[in-house]
Design an enzyme around this catalytic site. Sequence first.
Site, PDB file in Angstrom:
ATOM      1  N   CYS A 386       0.825  -1.205   0.000  1.00  0.00           N
ATOM      2  CA  CYS A 386       0.000   0.000   0.000  1.00  0.00           C
ATOM      3  C   CYS A 386       0.863   1.262   0.000  1.00  0.00           C
ATOM      4  O   CYS A 386       1.435   1.609  -1.026  1.00  0.00           O
ATOM      5  CB  CYS A 386      -0.998  -0.049   1.150  1.00  0.00           C
ATOM      6  SG  CYS A 386      -2.461   0.930   0.784  1.00  0.00           S
ATOM      7  N   HIS A 549      -3.575  -4.945   0.179  1.00  0.00           N
ATOM      8  CA  HIS A 549      -3.075  -5.475   1.449  1.00  0.00           C
ATOM      9  C   HIS A 549      -3.194  -6.993   1.419  1.00  0.00           C
ATOM     10  O   HIS A 549      -4.118  -7.554   2.016  1.00  0.00           O
ATOM     11  CB  HIS A 549      -3.894  -4.923   2.616  1.00  0.00           C
ATOM     12  CG  HIS A 549      -3.605  -3.498   2.930  1.00  0.00           C
ATOM     13  ND1 HIS A 549      -2.500  -3.104   3.646  1.00  0.00           N
ATOM     14  CD2 HIS A 549      -4.267  -2.362   2.613  1.00  0.00           C
ATOM     15  CE1 HIS A 549      -2.500  -1.781   3.774  1.00  0.00           C
ATOM     16  NE2 HIS A 549      -3.559  -1.313   3.148  1.00  0.00           N
ATOM     17  N   GLU A 551      -1.789  -9.107   3.023  1.00  0.00           N
ATOM     18  CA  GLU A 551      -1.690  -9.726   4.352  1.00  0.00           C
ATOM     19  C   GLU A 551      -3.059 -10.111   4.901  1.00  0.00           C
ATOM     20  O   GLU A 551      -3.162 -10.921   5.812  1.00  0.00           O
ATOM     21  CB  GLU A 551      -0.959  -8.802   5.338  1.00  0.00           C
ATOM     22  CG  GLU A 551      -1.652  -7.488   5.684  1.00  0.00           C
ATOM     23  CD  GLU A 551      -1.317  -6.335   4.731  1.00  0.00           C
ATOM     24  OE1 GLU A 551      -0.938  -6.609   3.575  1.00  0.00           O
ATOM     25  OE2 GLU A 551      -1.444  -5.160   5.145  1.00  0.00           O
TER      26      GLU A 551
HETATM   27  N1  GLN Z   1      -1.829   6.673   2.950  1.00  0.00           N
HETATM   28  C1  GLN Z   1      -1.995   5.945   1.732  1.00  0.00           C
HETATM   29  C2  GLN Z   1      -3.351   6.172   1.116  1.00  0.00           C
HETATM   30  O1  GLN Z   1      -4.258   6.560   1.792  1.00  0.00           O
HETATM   31  C3  GLN Z   1      -1.740   4.465   1.948  1.00  0.00           C
HETATM   32  C4  GLN Z   1      -2.713   3.819   2.874  1.00  0.00           C
HETATM   33  C5  GLN Z   1      -2.246   2.484   3.383  1.00  0.00           C
HETATM   34  O2  GLN Z   1      -1.076   2.188   3.348  1.00  0.00           O
HETATM   35  N2  GLN Z   1      -3.153   1.677   3.880  1.00  0.00           N
HETATM   36  O3  GLN Z   1      -3.534   5.929  -0.047  1.00  0.00           O
END
Ligand code: GLN
Length: 572
Positions: A386, A549, A551
């Site tokens: 992410c 994600h 995970e």
């Molecule tokens: N801050 C970034 C966004 O909002 C990544 C978010 C995250 O890593 N879950 O896109």
Amino acid sequence: MPQFIVVSGGVISGVGKGVTVASIGKILQEYGFSVTAIKIDPYINYDAGTLRPTEHGEVWVTYDGGEIDQDLGNYERFLNMDIPKKNNLTTGQIYKKIIDDERAGKYLGKTVQFIPHIPDEIKRRIKDASDGYDFCIIEVGGTIGDYENIPFLFAMKSIERDIGKENMIYILVTYLPIPSHIDEMKTKPTQQAIRMLGENGIFADFIICRAKKELDNVRKKKIEIYANIRSDHIISEPDIDTIYRIPLDLEKDKMGMKILNEFKIIPRKNPDWTEWKNLVNNVTNSGKDVTIAMVCKYINIGDYGLKDSYVSVNQALQHAGANLGFSVKIKWIDSKKFEEDENALNELKNYDGIIVPGGFGASGVEGKIKAIGFARKNNIPFLGLCYGMQLAIVEFARNVCNMKDANTTEVDEKTEYPVIKILESQKDLIKDQKYGGTMRLGAYAAILDENSIVFELYRKLGRLETDAERIKEIKKESNQLFRLGVLNENNKVIIERHRHRYEVNPDFTKQIQDKGLIFSGYHLRTDGTKLMEFIELPNHKFFIATQSHPEFKSSLNKPSPLFFGFVKSCIK
Ligand code: GLN
């Protein structure tokens, strides 16, 4: 109608109810039954989405976009199934529904009251979430004696009255402290928890005793007499090396058969724990270690709470390692360290791989970018999740594409090269879905490039959703069709979960790709926008990152492809 197992906790919070619920579920699955689990969170927050990671651990994201407390993550990791957001009940949700209905005139002028309306709404939700399963395990969050638990316990009794006690059992998970100055295990707090449970009309059928050490016969006898419970229904669950060993430990005590006997149900099959045992041993003592540096942020709150902020990532690394015959050792490093002192980066050479997990906001970002650059230049395996992917793109744009001060607009709104930003069209879509704010949340399909390393990993681990029938099925399941986006039958499709606001800016993808960073998968929205989901560097040991994600889709016997590939290259 399912059989219900209600689990509540005594003495302290964090006693390990969630993992116990997950373990009991796993055991019942091994005896051939279908199982689901429900988590009740008595707090007034509507969900865990707005809770700070240091407050409540990492937020778990369900496939249907729920932002939930970690316990649902444990259920999924043990039970190996997708659990929807409706399996989490909070006080906030119950009251909001009732007040909304009242405002809409749905009560037809009746007085809306605590009893029966609150327990009725709780029961309605439990019925909905448990429908179709052999067993439903309900975890009542908090600790016995908390005021806010009362409506939920009342609802449990009410379900019991509806379905009969023979279809419902109660388990108390309690804690037995061993104060260091007397060095003796004390049962008094447990006795009080038993009494307080009794005040709600609930008498535990099983008591699971969590403690530093095994429960001895003297304490067992005390609890037996006090709770008026059979001594073989008092189960010892001491601290152990890994949570995944708990089902095995409970089975040593014949927990599965004892529960089935209580319900007068005969097992459908004999459990086979061989594979599980093997994996569990690998988690902690495979004899071969691989060490990973996690360059992250939510760690400057003392030593406590630190690991909880990244629990799914930690687990996913362990799952991958266990399947490769290795124990994963993780070192959490505050990225700010690299901002203060460039030389500190050399420390990263001591690790087999570097992972940059998700995150929000500007703090620590420059340090993460430096660590990613270090991994790229020194051919150290790197996995970005992410924010980890977004920052890998920022690093590449700055240092390879010569885009000076390139950034994400999350950190620098005025940058000349906003390689990561909130897309205009995304803003509208997100607004329409009213997702508790402005995030892209839950499962999204991605179309993979068949020549990519990412594709190979998903293919090898059997995670491609190639089957057109399967895609139709998911379409039916999800009533928010845009999550699949536009797919055609020949696409190589995978599905991962998301939780973020910002996206790769399509205006820069060509320039970046021309310099050698490959975009190996994207989500195609119905309006034609491509949302980039994966990147990779072809001539690197392992340099892969994803907007998703992964995970959240990893379990001990089904590791996530990207984590598997990453840990494998760390081992080499
Ligand atoms: N801050 C970034 C966004 O909002 C990544 C978010 C995250 O890593 N879950 O896109």
